[in-house]
Design an enzyme around this catalytic site. Structure first.
Site, PDB file in Angstrom:
ATOM      1  N   HIS A 141       5.374  55.540  63.914  1.00 26.84           N
ATOM      2  CA  HIS A 141       4.444  56.230  64.808  1.00 26.84           C
ATOM      3  C   HIS A 141       3.122  56.495  64.083  1.00 26.84           C
ATOM      4  CE1 HIS A 141       2.872  59.375  67.494  1.00 26.84           C
ATOM      5  NE2 HIS A 141       3.668  58.833  68.398  1.00 26.84           N
ATOM      6  N   TYR A 190      -0.108  65.072  75.708  1.00 25.93           N
ATOM      7  CA  TYR A 190      -0.697  66.119  74.867  1.00 25.93           C
ATOM      8  C   TYR A 190      -0.558  67.456  75.581  1.00 25.93           C
ATOM      9  CZ  TYR A 190      -3.099  62.367  72.251  1.00 25.93           C
ATOM     10  OH  TYR A 190      -3.403  61.263  71.497  1.00 25.93           O
ATOM     11  N   PHE A 208      -1.811  58.724  74.346  1.00 25.83           N
ATOM     12  CA  PHE A 208      -2.746  58.713  73.217  1.00 25.83           C
ATOM     13  C   PHE A 208      -4.202  58.971  73.601  1.00 25.83           C
ATOM     14  CE2 PHE A 208       0.830  56.096  71.600  1.00 25.83           C
ATOM     15  CZ  PHE A 208       1.185  56.890  70.514  1.00 25.83           C
ATOM     16  N   ASP A 262       5.491  62.189  75.219  1.00 21.85           N
ATOM     17  CA  ASP A 262       5.110  63.037  76.350  1.00 21.85           C
ATOM     18  C   ASP A 262       3.640  63.414  76.195  1.00 21.85           C
ATOM     19  OD1 ASP A 262       5.404  64.923  74.300  1.00 21.85           O
ATOM     20  OD2 ASP A 262       6.284  66.437  75.613  1.00 21.85           O
TER      21      ASP A 262
END
Length: 224
Positions: free
Chosen positions: A186, A66, A77, A64
């Site tokens: 991740h 930031y 990202f 989801d």
């Protein structure tokens, strides 16, 4: 929530007419009216605006947006110019440096990737300020699953990079034999050392694209 205007409208436009989306729309509208929500409403669909379906070469799945001020702008990202790169993105840059020799830029603005065909899709497209995952389970997942299905249906070489368990849970939808699926942990500081560092996904993606006659991605983000 700005409407879609490119070929994504044909691919996923039917979602807008479904009951779940009407509920999602009302929920999101109320949230924006009463709370601080990221990204700005006009940026919710930026991943689709910047990367038409017909141009997708690489799919990167995030979770989801930031949730701190001024960061999110609709690409997983990526952060807006002038905002420090968050830790996960710093680790992505480190892997790019080790994998392809890219220099680490002074910003986290990844629009250059999007314009080359890198679809940077979060599975949930909105979030409350300072509350990670606060818009999970409201319907976004059904909408972004439709996007993933549309990518899977493309009859041409595409690379999917699935980082971390939430992204890898989507792998059952990615069944096209012409596509390449790459999995790693991740890039967050909690898990990057468990297999993200050294995964070499960026060079693997470019080798796959080039082997099928597709222009590779220039992953170098320039300084601003």
């Amino acid at each position: 929530m700005g409407m879609l205007e490119n070929d994504w409208l044909e691919a996923v436009g039917a979602e807008f007419k479904k009951p779940y989306y009407a509920q999602l729309y009302q929920f999101v509208k109320e949230e924006y009216n009463t709370r601080v929500i990221y990204p700005p409403a006009d940026d919710i669909f930026n991943a689709l605006h910047l990367t038409p379906l017909s141009e997708v070469k690489v799919l990167i799945l995030g979770q989801d947006p930031y949730h701190n001020e001024g960061q999110a702008h609709g690409l997983c990202f990526s952060v807006k110019p002038g905002v420090a790169a968050p830790p996960s993105l710093e680790n992505i840059y480190k892997e790019l440096q080790d994998d392809l020799g890219c220099t680490i830029p002074n910003n986290g603005y990844l629009v250059k990737w999007a314009k080359q065909g890198v679809l940077m899709l979060n599975t949930v497209l909105t979030v409350r300020a300072h509350q990670a995952n606060s818009h999970q389970g409201q319907g976004w997942e059904q909408f972004t699953d439709a996007i993933i299905h549309a990518v899977n249906a493309q009859d041409r070489p595409i690379v999917s990079m699935l980082w971390g368990r939430p992204a890898q849970r989507k792998s059952s939808m990615l069944t096209n034999p012409k596509h390449l699926i790459l999995k790693a942990s991740h890039p967050s500081p909690l898990s990057a050392y468990r297999g993200f560092f050294g995964c070499r996904h960026f060079s693997q993606a470019n080798e796959f694209l080039q082997s099928h006659g597709v222009e590779p991605i220039d992953w170098q983000i320039e300084d601003l």
